[in-house]
Motif scaffolding. Structure first.
Motif, PDB file in Angstrom:
ATOM      1  N   ARG A 206       0.748  -1.227   0.008  1.00 47.68           N
ATOM      2  CA  ARG A 206       0.236  -0.049   0.106  1.00 47.68           C
ATOM      3  C   ARG A 206       0.589   1.130  -0.129  1.00 47.68           C
ATOM      4  O   ARG A 206       0.638   2.273  -0.742  1.00 47.68           O
ATOM      5  CB  ARG A 206      -0.956   0.037   1.257  1.00 47.68           C
ATOM      6  N   GLN A 207       1.846   1.250   0.847  1.00 51.92           N
ATOM      7  CA  GLN A 207       2.784   2.532   1.077  1.00 51.92           C
ATOM      8  C   GLN A 207       3.583   2.653  -0.515  1.00 51.92           C
ATOM      9  O   GLN A 207       3.776   3.596  -0.976  1.00 51.92           O
ATOM     10  CB  GLN A 207       3.683   2.353   2.104  1.00 51.92           C
ATOM     11  N   VAL A 208       4.009   1.325  -0.974  1.00 50.23           N
ATOM     12  CA  VAL A 208       4.476   1.536  -2.378  1.00 50.23           C
ATOM     13  C   VAL A 208       3.775   2.154  -3.368  1.00 50.23           C
ATOM     14  O   VAL A 208       4.173   3.198  -3.992  1.00 50.23           O
ATOM     15  CB  VAL A 208       5.129   0.046  -2.804  1.00 50.23           C
ATOM     16  N   TYR A 209       2.736   1.778  -3.308  1.00 54.94           N
ATOM     17  CA  TYR A 209       1.727   2.258  -4.449  1.00 54.94           C
ATOM     18  C   TYR A 209       1.331   3.879  -4.380  1.00 54.94           C
ATOM     19  O   TYR A 209       1.351   4.546  -5.360  1.00 54.94           O
ATOM     20  CB  TYR A 209       0.603   1.361  -4.690  1.00 54.94           C
ATOM     21  N   LYS A 210       1.260   3.972  -3.053  1.00 54.40           N
ATOM     22  CA  LYS A 210       1.006   5.606  -2.569  1.00 54.40           C
ATOM     23  C   LYS A 210       2.084   6.435  -3.096  1.00 54.40           C
ATOM     24  O   LYS A 210       1.951   7.624  -3.679  1.00 54.40           O
ATOM     25  CB  LYS A 210       0.722   5.447  -1.295  1.00 54.40           C
ATOM     26  N   LEU A 211       3.413   6.064  -2.586  1.00 53.91           N
ATOM     27  CA  LEU A 211       4.627   6.736  -2.980  1.00 53.91           C
ATOM     28  C   LEU A 211       4.901   6.942  -4.637  1.00 53.91           C
ATOM     29  O   LEU A 211       5.210   7.753  -4.971  1.00 53.91           O
ATOM     30  CB  LEU A 211       5.792   6.180  -2.378  1.00 53.91           C
ATOM     31  N   LEU A 212       4.630   5.960  -5.236  1.00 56.12           N
ATOM     32  CA  LEU A 212       4.813   5.775  -6.791  1.00 56.12           C
ATOM     33  C   LEU A 212       3.887   6.830  -7.376  1.00 56.12           C
ATOM     34  O   LEU A 212       4.205   7.528  -8.365  1.00 56.12           O
ATOM     35  CB  LEU A 212       4.432   4.276  -7.238  1.00 56.12           C
ATOM     36  N   ALA A 213       2.604   6.803  -6.739  1.00 51.26           N
ATOM     37  CA  ALA A 213       1.537   7.657  -7.145  1.00 51.26           C
ATOM     38  C   ALA A 213       1.930   9.314  -7.152  1.00 51.26           C
ATOM     39  O   ALA A 213       1.481  10.180  -7.729  1.00 51.26           O
ATOM     40  CB  ALA A 213       0.093   7.438  -6.927  1.00 51.26           C
ATOM     41  N   ALA A 214       2.468   9.517  -5.719  1.00 53.77           N
ATOM     42  CA  ALA A 214       2.758  10.825  -5.278  1.00 53.77           C
ATOM     43  C   ALA A 214       3.893  11.534  -6.188  1.00 53.77           C
ATOM     44  O   ALA A 214       3.950  12.907  -6.066  1.00 53.77           O
ATOM     45  CB  ALA A 214       2.873  10.851  -3.728  1.00 53.77           C
ATOM     46  N   GLU A 215       4.988  10.718  -6.270  1.00 53.44           N
ATOM     47  CA  GLU A 215       6.124  11.334  -6.763  1.00 53.44           C
ATOM     48  C   GLU A 215       6.893  10.352  -8.101  1.00 53.44           C
ATOM     49  O   GLU A 215       6.515   9.238  -8.212  1.00 53.44           O
ATOM     50  CB  GLU A 215       7.068  11.592  -5.767  1.00 53.44           C
ATOM     51  N   SER A 216       7.802  11.132  -8.456  1.00 50.71           N
ATOM     52  CA  SER A 216       8.511  10.465  -9.591  1.00 50.71           C
ATOM     53  C   SER A 216       9.627   9.788  -8.997  1.00 50.71           C
ATOM     54  O   SER A 216      10.226  10.548  -7.816  1.00 50.71           O
ATOM     55  CB  SER A 216       8.792  11.396 -10.701  1.00 50.71           C
ATOM     56  N   TRP A 217      10.243   8.587  -9.359  1.00 52.43           N
ATOM     57  CA  TRP A 217      11.535   7.911  -8.906  1.00 52.43           C
ATOM     58  C   TRP A 217      12.023   7.522 -10.093  1.00 52.43           C
ATOM     59  O   TRP A 217      11.865   7.219 -11.097  1.00 52.43           O
ATOM     60  CB  TRP A 217      10.834   6.699  -8.152  1.00 52.43           C
ATOM     61  N   ASP A 218      13.447   7.191  -9.728  1.00 53.29           N
ATOM     62  CA  ASP A 218      14.672   6.993 -10.657  1.00 53.29           C
ATOM     63  C   ASP A 218      14.664   5.382 -10.590  1.00 53.29           C
ATOM     64  O   ASP A 218      14.924   4.720 -11.609  1.00 53.29           O
ATOM     65  CB  ASP A 218      15.780   7.582 -10.515  1.00 53.29           C
ATOM     66  N   VAL A 219      14.439   4.796  -9.240  1.00 59.60           N
ATOM     67  CA  VAL A 219      14.661   3.328  -9.337  1.00 59.60           C
ATOM     68  C   VAL A 219      14.011   2.933  -7.982  1.00 59.60           C
ATOM     69  O   VAL A 219      14.001   3.545  -6.960  1.00 59.60           O
ATOM     70  CB  VAL A 219      16.225   2.967  -9.301  1.00 59.60           C
TER      71      VAL A 219
END
Length: 210
Positions: free
Chosen positions: A37-50
């Motif tokens: 749940r936290q993974v999906y939330k962070l992925l949706a909220a910000e951009s990531w390189d890896v």
């Protein structure tokens, strides 16, 4: 600066990974997640390189999280960093879309290099895993039928071979008993097993136990 998301349910492990990575001036751990749940939330909220992802997460398995990332963020590289052996989970993880598979024991010496490589759009493959991937290509399906299994089917097969009941497998994977039975049926059909004893013999033959 390379922006990294770590997904692991153990705070001590996350802190250790962070300490390893941030020794490199151009790497920063900007987010941490302890469940899907936290993974999906962070992925949706910000951009990531890896994303650095453990296979053993408390709510949804790492392979299933990986599949979601591949579907929703196809350009985002994912490094599987696991305590599970490369021998058992390296090829299934790469087949599922991981850019790299590392055992946690190798993290101090290899992780930073792996991050740099996958961010450049390449895969980071150890020499031993490269040999296994070559075997995957060279052997026919008839010779190594377990290579036909999906990562989740392979995981269920190993759990059955380890003597776990269907209800125990369902609990560990956070899925229904009927789902586990469906996985079991597909494994038996693909592998041409008629009983659990056939499964165990096969796993012993190909050294598929942890």
């Amino acid at each position: 600066m390379i922006k990294i998301l770590i997904a692991d349910d153990h705070p001590v492990v996350r802190n250790g990974i962070k300490n390893i990575l941030e020794k490199s001036a151009d790497l920063t751990v900007a987010g941490e997640a302890e469940n899907a749940r936290q993974v999906y939330k962070l992925l949706a909220a910000e951009s990531w390189d890896v994303v650095i992802l453990d296979l053993k997460m408390p709510d949804v398995g790492g392979i299933d999280i990986l599949k979601v990332i591949r579907e929703q963020y196809p350009g985002l590289p994912v490094i599987i960093l696991s305590s599970f052996s490369e021998h058992l989970y390296g090829v299934p993880s790469i087949r599922a879309g991981a850019s790299a598979f590392l055992n946690k024991a190798s993290a101090p010496s290899e992780l930073a290099n792996a991050v740099q490589r996958v961010v450049d759009g390449k895969r980071y493959i150890s020499e031993s895993l490269a040999e296994r991937l070559a075997d995957n290509i060279d052997h026919t399906a008839a010779a190594l039928p377990h290579l036909q299994l999906s990562p989740r089917e392979f995981e269920v097969m190993r759990m059955i071979g380890s003597g776990l009941r269907v209800s125990e497998i369902a609990k560990r994977l956070s899925v229904s008993v009927s789902s586990v039975n469906s996985y079991r049926t597909r494994v038996f059909e693909k592998m041409d097993f008629s009983a659990n004893e056939d499964l165990v013999k096969y796993m012993v033959q190909f050294q598929l136990f942890e």
